[in-house]
Write a protein that holds these residues in place. Sequence first.
Motif, PDB file in Angstrom:
ATOM      1  N   ILE A   1      -4.508   1.580  -0.888  1.00 58.97           N
ATOM      2  CA  ILE A   1      -4.148   0.320  -1.535  1.00 58.97           C
ATOM      3  C   ILE A   1      -4.172   0.472  -3.053  1.00 58.97           C
ATOM      4  CG2 ILE A   1      -4.813  -2.109  -1.813  1.00 58.97           C
ATOM      5  CD1 ILE A   1      -6.080  -1.736   1.084  1.00 58.97           C
TER       6      ILE A   1
ATOM      7  N   CYS B   1      -3.456   5.336   4.706  1.00 59.80           N
ATOM      8  CA  CYS B   1      -2.914   4.411   3.701  1.00 59.80           C
ATOM      9  C   CYS B   1      -3.859   4.322   2.510  1.00 59.80           C
ATOM     10  CB  CYS B   1      -2.722   3.030   4.309  1.00 59.80           C
ATOM     11  SG  CYS B   1      -1.217   2.879   5.276  1.00 59.80           S
TER      12      CYS B   1
ATOM     13  N   PRO C   1       0.815  -1.211   0.000  1.00 56.20           N
ATOM     14  CA  PRO C   1       0.000   0.000   0.000  1.00 56.20           C
ATOM     15  C   PRO C   1       0.850   1.262   0.000  1.00 56.20           C
ATOM     16  CG  PRO C   1       0.094  -0.912   2.209  1.00 56.20           C
ATOM     17  CD  PRO C   1       0.853  -1.865   1.318  1.00 56.20           C
TER      18      PRO C   1
END
Length: 260
Positions: free
Chosen positions: A118, A116, A100
């Motif tokens: 992905i 974060c 990620p």
Amino acid sequence: MAKYEKLALSVSPTAKAQAAAEKLVKTHAFVPREEAEAIVVLGGDGFMLQTLHQMIDAGRILPAYGMNLGTVGFLMNKREASRANILDRVNRARSFEVSPLSLAAETRGGEIVRVCAINEVSLLRETRQTAKLEIKVGDKVRIPELMCDGALVATPAGSTAYNFSANGPILPLGCGLLALTPISAFRPRRWRGAILPDHLPIEIRILEWHKRPVSAVADQREIRDVASIRVEVAHERDLTLMFDRGHSLDERIVGEQFAY
């Protein structure tokens, strides 16, 4: 001996996924997530991303095997791809590591927000005013002023999503690269983006942010009125996705490039 024996179950709230879960729990004794060795996810791509983010936030990341009960299902396996029971399917699946992105966004008020992503981190203008961005890669400013609707940084796993729709490149898994793609670039008009080694940090500063406000979006989380962002690959939070043989993520990434 099976690689995985204790499976958890994560189910989308949709009626279709809930009905499938009712059948699945009759065939296997699932355990709570904190006791599991891997997790089965029922739903679509969006719900898979949601489940992965929950695990990242909780600090306990399990290998994830998805069964598609959504629309596209790019990150999922076909629901009826095999007659094998769920434990056998999970243990026969191929594993793929997905790294990620770590986003540090500074708002106009000076707050630092860390999240974060992905698939991708994107910057999008908030008003009709064209955004003006300064792009720095590594320790060098590469574009002093990019006028555009926005820009995005995509991982290989996310390169077939928003990035591809914005005419960005599709990246194979394990390539060690990121896609930096402009969204409706106005000047420099011919700049179509860049493919970058994933060890280089990417910093984007919003110019004239007081009259050209910009939002940052990390997958499904939006941060409004940002002044700058820094994007890096978070290898310490690597994820494992599992796919039935013959239906792997790398094959789908290759196949997307020949779709018409």
